[in-house]
Write an enzyme that holds these catalytic residues in place. Structure first.
Site, PDB file in Angstrom:
ATOM      1  N   ARG A   1      22.345  74.173  -6.674  1.00 32.93           N
ATOM      2  CA  ARG A   1      20.921  74.495  -6.742  1.00 32.93           C
ATOM      3  C   ARG A   1      20.072  73.527  -5.942  1.00 32.93           C
ATOM      4  NH1 ARG A   1      21.202  77.399 -12.101  1.00 32.93           N
ATOM      5  NH2 ARG A   1      19.152  78.252 -12.440  1.00 32.93           N
TER       6      ARG A   1
ATOM      7  N   ARG B   1      17.785  83.499 -25.333  1.00 31.11           N
ATOM      8  CA  ARG B   1      17.715  82.101 -24.899  1.00 31.11           C
ATOM      9  C   ARG B   1      16.337  81.508 -25.137  1.00 31.11           C
ATOM     10  NH1 ARG B   1      20.401  81.990 -19.005  1.00 31.11           N
ATOM     11  NH2 ARG B   1      18.592  80.680 -18.602  1.00 31.11           N
TER      12      ARG B   1
ATOM     13  N   ARG C   1      15.880  90.027 -21.852  1.00 27.75           N
ATOM     14  CA  ARG C   1      17.329  89.800 -21.895  1.00 27.75           C
ATOM     15  C   ARG C   1      17.799  89.323 -23.270  1.00 27.75           C
ATOM     16  NH1 ARG C   1      19.532  85.421 -17.861  1.00 27.75           N
ATOM     17  NH2 ARG C   1      17.784  84.265 -18.736  1.00 27.75           N
TER      18      ARG C   1
ATOM     19  N   LYS D   1      22.725  87.048 -11.532  1.00 30.93           N
ATOM     20  CA  LYS D   1      23.901  86.214 -11.229  1.00 30.93           C
ATOM     21  C   LYS D   1      24.939  86.316 -12.349  1.00 30.93           C
ATOM     22  CE  LYS D   1      21.421  82.419 -10.983  1.00 30.93           C
ATOM     23  NZ  LYS D   1      20.094  82.948 -11.292  1.00 30.93           N
TER      24      LYS D   1
ATOM     25  N   ARG E   1      10.771  78.115 -13.743  1.00 25.02           N
ATOM     26  CA  ARG E   1      12.123  78.241 -13.173  1.00 25.02           C
ATOM     27  C   ARG E   1      12.078  78.918 -11.802  1.00 25.02           C
ATOM     28  NH1 ARG E   1      14.517  81.105 -18.252  1.00 25.02           N
ATOM     29  NH2 ARG E   1      16.229  81.697 -16.869  1.00 25.02           N
TER      30      ARG E   1
HETATM   31  P1  AP5 Z   1      21.106  87.910 -15.581  1.00 29.84           P
HETATM   32  O1  AP5 Z   1      22.379  88.421 -15.011  1.00 29.84           O
HETATM   33  O2  AP5 Z   1      21.166  87.235 -16.898  1.00 29.84           O
HETATM   34  O3  AP5 Z   1      20.344  87.018 -14.502  1.00 29.84           O
HETATM   35  P2  AP5 Z   1      20.660  85.564 -13.970  1.00 29.84           P
HETATM   36  O4  AP5 Z   1      20.447  85.587 -12.493  1.00 29.84           O
HETATM   37  O5  AP5 Z   1      21.996  85.101 -14.461  1.00 29.84           O
HETATM   38  O6  AP5 Z   1      19.458  84.816 -14.640  1.00 29.84           O
HETATM   39  P3  AP5 Z   1      19.380  83.429 -15.427  1.00 29.84           P
HETATM   40  O7  AP5 Z   1      18.042  83.457 -16.099  1.00 29.84           O
HETATM   41  O8  AP5 Z   1      20.565  83.208 -16.290  1.00 29.84           O
HETATM   42  O9  AP5 Z   1      19.374  82.442 -14.255  1.00 29.84           O
HETATM   43  P4  AP5 Z   1      18.880  81.011 -14.295  1.00 29.84           P
HETATM   44  O10 AP5 Z   1      19.335  80.585 -12.958  1.00 29.84           O
HETATM   45  O11 AP5 Z   1      17.442  80.825 -14.584  1.00 29.84           O
HETATM   46  O12 AP5 Z   1      19.622  80.409 -15.575  1.00 29.84           O
HETATM   47  P5  AP5 Z   1      20.828  79.384 -15.724  1.00 29.84           P
HETATM   48  O13 AP5 Z   1      21.479  79.647 -17.018  1.00 29.84           O
HETATM   49  O14 AP5 Z   1      21.649  79.336 -14.499  1.00 29.84           O
HETATM   50  O15 AP5 Z   1      20.083  89.142 -15.647  1.00 29.84           O
HETATM   51  C1  AP5 Z   1      18.822  89.005 -16.295  1.00 29.84           C
HETATM   52  C2  AP5 Z   1      18.526  90.296 -17.080  1.00 29.84           C
HETATM   53  O16 AP5 Z   1      18.292  91.349 -16.175  1.00 29.84           O
HETATM   54  C3  AP5 Z   1      19.682  90.735 -17.983  1.00 29.84           C
HETATM   55  O17 AP5 Z   1      19.156  91.239 -19.187  1.00 29.84           O
HETATM   56  C4  AP5 Z   1      20.378  91.851 -17.193  1.00 29.84           C
HETATM   57  O18 AP5 Z   1      20.941  92.845 -18.050  1.00 29.84           O
HETATM   58  C5  AP5 Z   1      19.231  92.418 -16.366  1.00 29.84           C
HETATM   59  N1  AP5 Z   1      19.668  92.830 -15.036  1.00 29.84           N
HETATM   60  C6  AP5 Z   1      20.568  92.204 -14.229  1.00 29.84           C
HETATM   61  N2  AP5 Z   1      20.689  92.870 -13.056  1.00 29.84           N
HETATM   62  C7  AP5 Z   1      19.821  93.912 -13.128  1.00 29.84           C
HETATM   63  C8  AP5 Z   1      19.480  94.983 -12.236  1.00 29.84           C
HETATM   64  N3  AP5 Z   1      20.063  95.095 -11.026  1.00 29.84           N
HETATM   65  N4  AP5 Z   1      18.535  95.877 -12.635  1.00 29.84           N
HETATM   66  C9  AP5 Z   1      17.953  95.753 -13.854  1.00 29.84           C
HETATM   67  N5  AP5 Z   1      18.250  94.793 -14.755  1.00 29.84           N
HETATM   68  C10 AP5 Z   1      19.165  93.874 -14.388  1.00 29.84           C
HETATM   69  O19 AP5 Z   1      20.039  77.980 -15.787  1.00 29.84           O
HETATM   70  C11 AP5 Z   1      19.234  77.653 -16.901  1.00 29.84           C
HETATM   71  C12 AP5 Z   1      18.701  76.247 -16.730  1.00 29.84           C
HETATM   72  O20 AP5 Z   1      19.809  75.317 -16.682  1.00 29.84           O
HETATM   73  C13 AP5 Z   1      17.938  76.002 -15.436  1.00 29.84           C
HETATM   74  O21 AP5 Z   1      16.566  76.352 -15.569  1.00 29.84           O
HETATM   75  C14 AP5 Z   1      18.141  74.486 -15.238  1.00 29.84           C
HETATM   76  O22 AP5 Z   1      17.292  73.744 -16.087  1.00 29.84           O
HETATM   77  C15 AP5 Z   1      19.574  74.273 -15.738  1.00 29.84           C
HETATM   78  N6  AP5 Z   1      20.580  74.377 -14.654  1.00 29.84           N
HETATM   79  C16 AP5 Z   1      21.573  75.324 -14.548  1.00 29.84           C
HETATM   80  N7  AP5 Z   1      22.320  75.103 -13.461  1.00 29.84           N
HETATM   81  C17 AP5 Z   1      21.790  73.987 -12.845  1.00 29.84           C
HETATM   82  C18 AP5 Z   1      22.108  73.291 -11.645  1.00 29.84           C
HETATM   83  N8  AP5 Z   1      23.126  73.679 -10.852  1.00 29.84           N
HETATM   84  N9  AP5 Z   1      21.338  72.204 -11.320  1.00 29.84           N
HETATM   85  C19 AP5 Z   1      20.302  71.810 -12.114  1.00 29.84           C
HETATM   86  N10 AP5 Z   1      19.944  72.436 -13.246  1.00 29.84           N
HETATM   87  C20 AP5 Z   1      20.693  73.530 -13.617  1.00 29.84           C
END
Ligand code: AP5
Length: 222
Positions: A92, A165, A131, A17, A176
């Protein structure tokens, strides 16, 4: 591009994402709005919301709708969002999705597309635990899949400082993923019912996934 360009990226941790949102931001001039980034900023700033969110995020759970909606609304009120937004990691829960509908309706806007990045859970632990990001500009990298062109130097800004992170460990990633399947995956059906859902196979290479997404965004905003 008009303010009505509101795009949602759905997908579990590691689906890409953030990676794809940043690419769409550059290509289409949209604004990436990541609730994860906003919450991490609140934790770092030591705000009340950040203090409340910290333990939940460390355990891999979802922060309360109340906190997330408050920071989301504040960010959506900033003028740069008039360019159109890519919501990365929001909504979410069904409560967040309903609140977003209300917020957009009050502004005369609607969702252009909700795009599900479809991936295999088994590959996500490796993706997330490998990552790291540039500590200066936030550009994302991966130990195996996306390294800087010059080792140790950010492609975007030239910084040599990188960070990982706190919640990117195997145990928290598993929690997660569970939270995603239980509370967020039902939104795929929610947006299907509103006829705004698109699905992209996000197991392919980053540039191929980006091309599939760009085709959808061009269709929606063109
Ligand atoms: P990356 O692009 O970083 O993946 P991502 O989908 O953004 O993963 P996140 O771990 O950031 O998602 P998340 O939803 O757990 O975290 P968030 O910060 O939103 O890619 C990952 C890796 O893979 C990278 O190294 C990239 O280079 C590689 N990659 C990407 N695409 C690839 C491909 N096609 N092939 C190979 N490699 C690839 O949330 C964190 C926490 O915040 C949550 O756990 C929750 O506690 C809280 N939170 C956030 N939003 C909310 C909400 N709306 N409601 C409640 N709690 C929330």
């Amino acid at each position: 591009m008009t303010k009505s360009a509101v795009l949602i990226l759905l997908g579990p941790p590691g689906a890409g994402k953030g990676t794809q949102a940043r690419m769409l931001e550059e290509k289409f001039g949209l604004v990436q709005l990541s609730t994860g980034d906003l919450l991490r900023a609140a934790v770092a700033a030591g705000t009340d919301a950040g203090k409340a969110a910290q333990a939940v995020m460390s355990a891999g759970g979802l922060v309360s709708d109340e906190i997330v909606l408050a920071i989301l609304k504040d960010r959506m009120a900033e003028p740069d969002t008039a360019k159109g937004v890519i919501l990365d990691g929001f909504p979410r829960t069904e409560g967040q999705a309903a609140a977003l509908d209300d917020l957009l309706a009050a502004q005369g806007q609607s969702i252009g597309a909700a795009i599900s990045l479809d991936v295999d859970d088994a590959a996500m632990v490796e993706r997330v635990s490998g990552r790291y990001t540039c500590a200066n500009c936030g550009e994302g990298y991966h130990d195996s899949f996306k390294q800087p062109a010059v080792a140790g130097v950010c492609d975007k800004c030239g910084s040599t400082e990188f960070k990982r992170r706190a919640d990117d460990n195997a145990e928290t990633v598993t929690a997660r993923l569970e939270a995603y399947h239980k509370q967020t995956a039902p939104l795929i059906t929610y947006y299907e019912g509103k006829a705004v859902l698109s699905r992209v196979d996000a197991m392919g290479e980053i540039d191929r996934v980006a091309a599939d997404l760009a085709a959808i965004v061009t269709r929606v905003t063109g």
